[in-house]
Design a protein around this motif. Sequence first.
Motif, PDB file in Angstrom:
ATOM      1  N   ALA A1123       0.831  -1.208   0.000  1.00  0.00           N
ATOM      2  CA  ALA A1123       0.000   0.000   0.000  1.00  0.00           C
ATOM      3  C   ALA A1123       0.864   1.256   0.000  1.00  0.00           C
ATOM      4  CB  ALA A1123      -0.925  -0.007   1.213  1.00  0.00           C
ATOM      5  N   SER A1124       1.898   1.281   0.841  1.00  0.00           N
ATOM      6  CA  SER A1124       2.792   2.445   0.860  1.00  0.00           C
ATOM      7  C   SER A1124       3.556   2.561  -0.451  1.00  0.00           C
ATOM      8  CB  SER A1124       3.762   2.333   2.028  1.00  0.00           C
ATOM      9  OG  SER A1124       3.088   2.443   3.261  1.00  0.00           O
ATOM     10  N   ALA A1125       3.991   1.427  -0.991  1.00  0.00           N
ATOM     11  CA  ALA A1125       4.685   1.455  -2.282  1.00  0.00           C
ATOM     12  C   ALA A1125       3.766   1.971  -3.380  1.00  0.00           C
ATOM     13  CB  ALA A1125       5.204   0.056  -2.625  1.00  0.00           C
ATOM     14  N   MET A1126       2.497   1.582  -3.333  1.00  0.00           N
ATOM     15  CA  MET A1126       1.531   2.099  -4.314  1.00  0.00           C
ATOM     16  C   MET A1126       1.385   3.614  -4.191  1.00  0.00           C
ATOM     17  SD  MET A1126      -1.448  -0.754  -3.878  1.00  0.00           S
ATOM     18  CE  MET A1126      -2.698   0.340  -4.543  1.00  0.00           C
ATOM     19  N   MET A1127       1.271   4.102  -2.964  1.00  0.00           N
ATOM     20  CA  MET A1127       1.131   5.543  -2.781  1.00  0.00           C
ATOM     21  C   MET A1127       2.336   6.282  -3.354  1.00  0.00           C
ATOM     22  SD  MET A1127      -0.669   5.927   0.984  1.00  0.00           S
ATOM     23  CE  MET A1127       0.265   4.720   1.888  1.00  0.00           C
ATOM     24  N   PHE A1128       3.511   5.728  -3.145  1.00  0.00           N
ATOM     25  CA  PHE A1128       4.727   6.379  -3.630  1.00  0.00           C
ATOM     26  C   PHE A1128       4.800   6.328  -5.148  1.00  0.00           C
ATOM     27  CE2 PHE A1128       9.379   6.105  -4.527  1.00  0.00           C
ATOM     28  CZ  PHE A1128       9.681   7.414  -4.194  1.00  0.00           C
ATOM     29  N   THR A1129       4.508   5.184  -5.740  1.00  0.00           N
ATOM     30  CA  THR A1129       4.632   5.052  -7.190  1.00  0.00           C
ATOM     31  C   THR A1129       3.569   5.860  -7.928  1.00  0.00           C
ATOM     32  OG1 THR A1129       3.373   2.970  -6.980  1.00  0.00           O
ATOM     33  CG2 THR A1129       5.766   2.799  -7.172  1.00  0.00           C
ATOM     34  N   TYR A1130       2.330   5.788  -7.482  1.00  0.00           N
ATOM     35  CA  TYR A1130       1.274   6.515  -8.185  1.00  0.00           C
ATOM     36  C   TYR A1130       1.490   8.026  -8.106  1.00  0.00           C
ATOM     37  CZ  TYR A1130      -1.557   2.417  -9.218  1.00  0.00           C
ATOM     38  OH  TYR A1130      -2.022   1.231  -9.723  1.00  0.00           O
ATOM     39  N   THR A1131       1.962   8.507  -6.973  1.00  0.00           N
ATOM     40  CA  THR A1131       2.232   9.940  -6.882  1.00  0.00           C
ATOM     41  C   THR A1131       3.494  10.307  -7.652  1.00  0.00           C
ATOM     42  OG1 THR A1131       3.327   9.519  -4.748  1.00  0.00           O
ATOM     43  CG2 THR A1131       1.043  10.256  -4.688  1.00  0.00           C
ATOM     44  N   SER A1132       4.459   9.387  -7.749  1.00  0.00           N
ATOM     45  CA  SER A1132       5.656   9.653  -8.548  1.00  0.00           C
ATOM     46  C   SER A1132       5.315   9.846 -10.022  1.00  0.00           C
ATOM     47  CB  SER A1132       6.664   8.504  -8.403  1.00  0.00           C
ATOM     48  OG  SER A1132       7.076   8.346  -7.070  1.00  0.00           O
ATOM     49  N   LEU A1133       4.267   9.183 -10.475  1.00  0.00           N
ATOM     50  CA  LEU A1133       3.863   9.339 -11.876  1.00  0.00           C
ATOM     51  C   LEU A1133       3.537  10.787 -12.206  1.00  0.00           C
ATOM     52  CD1 LEU A1133       1.588   6.187 -12.334  1.00  0.00           C
ATOM     53  CD2 LEU A1133       3.852   6.559 -13.288  1.00  0.00           C
ATOM     54  N   LEU A1134       3.000  11.521 -11.226  1.00  0.00           N
ATOM     55  CA  LEU A1134       2.674  12.924 -11.467  1.00  0.00           C
ATOM     56  C   LEU A1134       3.942  13.728 -11.770  1.00  0.00           C
ATOM     57  CD1 LEU A1134       0.031  13.576  -8.656  1.00  0.00           C
ATOM     58  CD2 LEU A1134      -0.384  13.206 -11.089  1.00  0.00           C
ATOM     59  N   VAL A1135       5.028  13.403 -11.096  1.00  0.00           N
ATOM     60  CA  VAL A1135       6.279  14.135 -11.321  1.00  0.00           C
ATOM     61  C   VAL A1135       6.778  13.918 -12.743  1.00  0.00           C
ATOM     62  CG1 VAL A1135       8.655  14.415 -10.554  1.00  0.00           C
ATOM     63  CG2 VAL A1135       6.856  13.977  -8.881  1.00  0.00           C
ATOM     64  N   THR A1136       6.683  12.688 -13.225  1.00  0.00           N
ATOM     65  CA  THR A1136       7.164  12.402 -14.585  1.00  0.00           C
ATOM     66  C   THR A1136       6.287  13.036 -15.647  1.00  0.00           C
ATOM     67  OG1 THR A1136       5.890  10.325 -14.703  1.00  0.00           O
ATOM     68  CG2 THR A1136       8.131  10.210 -13.815  1.00  0.00           C
ATOM     69  N   MET A1137       5.115  13.520 -15.273  1.00  0.00           N
ATOM     70  CA  MET A1137       4.221  14.171 -16.230  1.00  0.00           C
ATOM     71  C   MET A1137       4.310  15.693 -16.174  1.00  0.00           C
ATOM     72  SD  MET A1137       0.784  11.797 -16.260  1.00  0.00           S
ATOM     73  CE  MET A1137       0.382  12.022 -14.535  1.00  0.00           C
ATOM     74  N   CYS A1138       5.210  16.245 -15.355  1.00  0.00           N
ATOM     75  CA  CYS A1138       5.400  17.698 -15.278  1.00  0.00           C
ATOM     76  C   CYS A1138       6.325  18.117 -16.413  1.00  0.00           C
ATOM     77  CB  CYS A1138       5.971  18.082 -13.914  1.00  0.00           C
ATOM     78  SG  CYS A1138       4.874  17.724 -12.537  1.00  0.00           S
ATOM     79  N   ARG A1139       5.796  18.228 -17.621  1.00  0.00           N
ATOM     80  CA  ARG A1139       6.612  18.419 -18.809  1.00  0.00           C
ATOM     81  C   ARG A1139       7.318  19.770 -18.821  1.00  0.00           C
ATOM     82  NH1 ARG A1139       2.291  16.657 -23.299  1.00  0.00           N
ATOM     83  NH2 ARG A1139       1.134  18.264 -22.196  1.00  0.00           N
ATOM     84  N   ASN A1140       6.634  20.818 -18.402  1.00  0.00           N
ATOM     85  CA  ASN A1140       7.257  22.136 -18.401  1.00  0.00           C
ATOM     86  C   ASN A1140       8.401  22.203 -17.403  1.00  0.00           C
ATOM     87  OD1 ASN A1140       5.334  23.560 -20.248  1.00  0.00           O
ATOM     88  ND2 ASN A1140       3.894  22.885 -18.687  1.00  0.00           N
ATOM     89  N   THR A1141       8.190  21.592 -16.247  1.00  0.00           N
ATOM     90  CA  THR A1141       9.247  21.577 -15.230  1.00  0.00           C
ATOM     91  C   THR A1141      10.466  20.815 -15.725  1.00  0.00           C
ATOM     92  OG1 THR A1141       7.532  21.620 -13.530  1.00  0.00           O
ATOM     93  CG2 THR A1141       9.741  20.999 -12.834  1.00  0.00           C
ATOM     94  N   ILE A1142      10.230  19.677 -16.351  1.00  0.00           N
ATOM     95  CA  ILE A1142      11.333  18.874 -16.876  1.00  0.00           C
ATOM     96  C   ILE A1142      12.080  19.643 -17.953  1.00  0.00           C
ATOM     97  CG2 ILE A1142      11.876  16.778 -18.170  1.00  0.00           C
ATOM     98  CD1 ILE A1142       9.559  15.428 -16.677  1.00  0.00           C
ATOM     99  N   THR A1143      11.345  20.335 -18.840  1.00  0.00           N
ATOM    100  CA  THR A1143      11.979  21.119 -19.896  1.00  0.00           C
ATOM    101  C   THR A1143      12.850  22.223 -19.317  1.00  0.00           C
ATOM    102  OG1 THR A1143      10.127  20.670 -21.373  1.00  0.00           O
ATOM    103  CG2 THR A1143      11.547  22.527 -21.923  1.00  0.00           C
ATOM    104  N   ALA A1144      12.345  22.899 -18.273  1.00  0.00           N
ATOM    105  CA  ALA A1144      13.113  23.976 -17.650  1.00  0.00           C
ATOM    106  C   ALA A1144      14.361  23.439 -16.967  1.00  0.00           C
ATOM    107  CB  ALA A1144      12.234  24.724 -16.657  1.00  0.00           C
ATOM    108  N   LEU A1145      14.237  22.319 -16.286  1.00  0.00           N
ATOM    109  CA  LEU A1145      15.379  21.776 -15.549  1.00  0.00           C
ATOM    110  C   LEU A1145      16.464  21.242 -16.470  1.00  0.00           C
ATOM    111  CD1 LEU A1145      13.565  19.929 -12.609  1.00  0.00           C
ATOM    112  CD2 LEU A1145      14.876  22.053 -12.497  1.00  0.00           C
ATOM    113  N   ARG A1146      16.056  20.703 -17.620  1.00  0.00           N
ATOM    114  CA  ARG A1146      17.071  20.139 -18.519  1.00  0.00           C
ATOM    115  C   ARG A1146      17.931  21.221 -19.150  1.00  0.00           C
ATOM    116  NH1 ARG A1146      16.529  19.536 -23.824  1.00  0.00           N
ATOM    117  NH2 ARG A1146      17.336  17.404 -23.796  1.00  0.00           N
ATOM    118  N   GLU A1147      17.538  22.490 -19.038  1.00  0.00           N
ATOM    119  CA  GLU A1147      18.355  23.595 -19.526  1.00  0.00           C
ATOM    120  C   GLU A1147      19.365  24.051 -18.483  1.00  0.00           C
ATOM    121  OE1 GLU A1147      18.464  25.046 -22.599  1.00  0.00           O
ATOM    122  OE2 GLU A1147      17.270  23.279 -23.093  1.00  0.00           O
TER     123      GLU A1147
END
Length: 1340
Positions: A1123-1147
Amino acid sequence: MMFRCVIQFVVLTLYNNSNYDSLVLGQEVEKEYPPYDGWYNNRAHPEWGTVDGPLTRRLPSHYADGTYAPSGGERPNPRTISENTMAGLTGQGSSTKRTALLVFFGQQVVEEILDAQRPGCPPEYFNIKIPKGDPLYDKTGQGNIELPFLRSRYDMSITGYSPNNPRQQLNEITPFIDGGLTYGINKAWADALRFQSKPTDCRGELASYKNEGKFPIENSLGLPLANPPPPRDHNTYCIGLYWLGNPRGNENPFLLTFGVLWFRHHNWLARYIRDKHSTWSDEKVYNEARILNIAIHQKIIFYDWLPLFLGECLPTYTGYKSAIHPGITHVFQSAAMRIGHTLVPPGVYRRTNYNTTTKQCTFLNTTLKTAGDRHAFQALHVNKPGLRTCNTYWNSLEAVVESDIDQLLMGMSSQVAEKEDNIITPDLRGSVFGPLDFSRRDLMALNIQRGRDHGLPDYNTARASFGLKKRTTFEEINPDLFAATPGLLGNLTATHDDDISKLDVWTGGLLETLSTGPGELFRHIIRDQFIRIRDGDRFWYENSQNGLLTAEDLAFVQATTIRDVILRTNPTMNATYDIQNNPFQAAENDSSLYCPQPRQLSELHMEECTEPESFDYFTGSEISYSLTFASFGLFIIATILFMYCLGYRSEKRKLQMKKAINKHRSTQQREGDISDIATEVLGTTQSREVQIKLGPGKLIHVKSSSGRQNYRSIDLSKADDVRFVKAYNHGRNTMFLRVDKDTHDLILMFNDTEERDSFIARCKHFVHSHQISLSEQEVSHNELMDRAQTSEMRDQLLQRFFKAALIAVSSIKVEDGDMSDVINSREARKFIHVELSKKEFADYLKLKPNSLFVDQMFSSADSDGSGAISFREFLDIMVLFTKGSPEEKAKLMFNMYDLDKSGELSKKEFKVMLKSMMDMVNASVDSEQVEELVNTMLATHGYEHKESLTLEDFQTVMQKYSTELSDASLTVPEIYIIALAYSFCKKIAFTVEKAARKCPSARITSNKSKKNFFRNVVNCRLDYRKKFRICDTFEKKNRTPETSRIQIKVYEKVFKPGRLNNWLRAMENYVENHRLQIFWLTLYLLVLAGIFIERAYFYSVEREFAGLRRIAGYGVSITRGAASAMMFTYTSLLVTMCRNTITALRETFLHLYIPFDSAITMHRIIAWLALFFTGMHIIGHSLNIYAISTQTPGDLTCLFRDFWRTSDVLPKFHYWCWQTITGITGVLLTLIVIVMYTFASDYSRRRVFQWFWWTHNFGYIFLFFFMILHGSGFLVQDPFFYYFFLGPAILYTLDKLYSVSRSKCEISVVNAELLPSEVTHLEFKRPVNFNYKAGQWVRI
């Protein structure tokens, strides 16, 4: 202190009852009424005598470990003791003619002052092993049966942690005789028992059923009344329990009778008070009636019942003593007060009123109703005398409603109790009620086990602690009893191994019993307890200092007896004939006893107790359990089928569209230009949409679906035979075209049979028109695919072809030059008949097929002019490239670019050569620049006036590059060609610059052209270095440009052959190329593993005491970790979908350490991890809920403390799964995950992308919403999902808001091209004020 205590009470009362009319704000109350929960009864020690207060000890604890482990580990089995020392035939009356009324009145006294029966939480089982072959519980001799026993609830806050403060059990009610039996132990409970809507002047009364005044109302509100299953009617629960102050008041009809009696007496007193004080309010009448009822109860217990029960009177009351602790002692609770069990009869009489005409009364027999409607056993259970005690447990309402309490009271007052001895009725000793899984228990064994649970010492230690003489032998305990009961002493001695130190307090105290009552030890304990209860009660009715009773009230109380209470509440009774003067005793010479019992009841005369039964708590859950998880499987199948149906509809629409396009194209195109749309099968998993165009000439063109790119051209000019093979099943839309001397088959799938046959007909006409023979065959679809030579198969063949060629070239010696051995080798012979087409040759060189270099190179290699390169021809060109001399290589280039085959290279052809070299390295130059370049190179060697170059002239010009030509000893021709072209570019640049300095006439006329040229050369170098690892060494700055050179070196690394070494080499390369991704994935997995392990460890070790793990096994640990692993993984998916943030950081500099470009890959990996832990969580819960569904309701109430259910409902699997917030949200979450993952498949994204978009955009919203609700049930732990969710959710929300806030504009596409790699190249005009960053997301 007095004022302070009164004020505290006033505040509590005001809070609980705004209608308290005796309270005047700012003034002291007239009277302090007794509290319900015992608090502040003792002002010096407010906690003494309170609800949930600890039992007290008059004996030192004797826990095995000094702290909490049960005592008596060396003592005999409790069931064995019960069988050997307490068994016997009932039917012997009390020596002092104590009545059954006295016995069951004693039970309600115990219920008034003591309730320590609730088990601890988490449950601690201290089961009693049943001896093998036990006559009641193990008739088949299994030897593995245990009588369930739960240890008592104790004060977990401060006790049970050290020998200085050993475990102390709790008393859940007050030890005072304060009306808890009637009014409950708290104000809320008491208020629930009163009238909520006032009928006609019922001030101060308790609510009654239908306002009739006879019985309390039924428990429709859901008060937490005890409601074990009736052992007589197994598998059922009593529903219509009466509201009483005592939670266990409905246990048996005799105890319930006294509950109803005191209920009626309160209402009688309320009416009595209203008649005297007609202006008093409801609250005033209620409280005054309560005071009187409690006082009368106290008086009857201490001065009417206790002397007869105990066999002696208590000392005279001398006043309240605040230093006396009224608490119930362990030895009183666990042993002494249980002495009343010896008096309990196997059944109870009911009788009618005395008939003055016939001079007799009627004693009622068992009816069908009170026998439990057991029609199959009517002969055994109906028309038997009295009510069998063992068959009335928790069936109380049957008898009470059928005959009212007056018949029970009259019957009990006429009936003589059992004899004061060691014999216990089987209704208690073997057939007392129990849980569903063990419906009948031995109460005597439980008594012994309870004493050990509470840490009671042995019998002699207890006697010594009270100052009594120790017994040295068993016979000294009660010589008269042993003399009257042959065999008892022998059984007792043998059971305890002739060791009196192994004798329990209960057993020894019971054996001391005298005809007058309890023996020396128990009499001492009981007397001490009741004295402390009386003297330690500030609200005792005789305490004139409390101001509760006036002198008149006190006189009224002192004059009231139990007989008066019975007559007041049962107006149908005749005071003269129906009940004797002292209902607690049925003396033979009592002239007031008109209805003596017809005979002493024995189990021989009565209906039999039902047999002990077991119960599987999972019963009733089988169907719901199976259907629930089967429905999950069916839902998965249904979702997949639904997706495929949507995909089928989408494909069908596409097919219809294709048909329409084809039809439209057929009508618009000329006959010769007609092309067919089909799907070309490239391999087992690859396919593409293509156009098939016949002609012009003898060519069949395979183009892209748009027609802009030519994938393949099949030349029929050299074909002798064309074969059509088509399928007759699987939609009949598949075929392949095989042309001899072609590289592979053309496998096509059409929309339907009509389109396929139409294409074949046009093909036949096309082939016949060119006078080429053809054949046609029809086979099954599977056979067709097996026989077809696909593009994928051709690619695999070519890979082996090139590999074999490279191996062969590496084995040829330069000085030898003989290739016969190589050609005749076994590996080479496999490919001797394989030929390369021009396109395959260009693909191998990584150049465009229409490149001039490819065209000339192919022509040079195709020595026999067959239009294809054989294995031998390919080896020839490879040997020349890799091992030929500079002169040979220069000659090859001369022949390649001697386009007119004149033997000379014209200036135009020389320009073409240089231009092709530039094109190969993407160095873009215009014609003017090439012209100037050629003139400069020729002028350098004195050939500026020549219009063409001979081979010798060309070799002279190329002599400057002889070092590069000789050093470029590369294995792969494509590398050599590009390296050579780059070398030319660089040398030409230096040559031009040098010539420009020496000869102004040869200088490049335009500075801009010069700048562009050198820039292109630099770009050439950069592009080359990106593709190949080379060692680029330049001369020092002080050297002239002529001495500068490029050294191309190949570092050879030897690898041992073998599958393992190949795998290690591939793994090494992979790790080298993906080291950052591997690092961050490993870090993520370690964090995820830590989260999982932390929760699993917590529930395996740190929460072991909670008990859930013991029930569900380590499955609960795994489930909570998942259950805790699910909470961590499902919420981690939101981070990988922050496209603008990822684009800014890769610069930023972070891109050097974090592979932001792998966000999508990481998203997929995390999604698979989330699915894995979701599956683990679901499977774990399937096992956990199964385990939970097999547990007793009491244990579940303990383990899930926020879970509430009515006592007549057994929580089944469908309850946990479908009727709790945790269960139903878990089901919904499972369905949501199934939908999201199904529509995230490649099939869905390719065919029904819109559904993928919907399920993902809305699915996450529902997923997290129900995940929050799922944890809000508090069944196992407090929710902490927000720890994982808040950070990613805020980041994702801000990222989304930024996306929404961005402006949008239309753009014009300048150029579009479908590259050979099937990547669409779009060139569009950059919008104004648009600053594009590398890697930035752009939605087009």
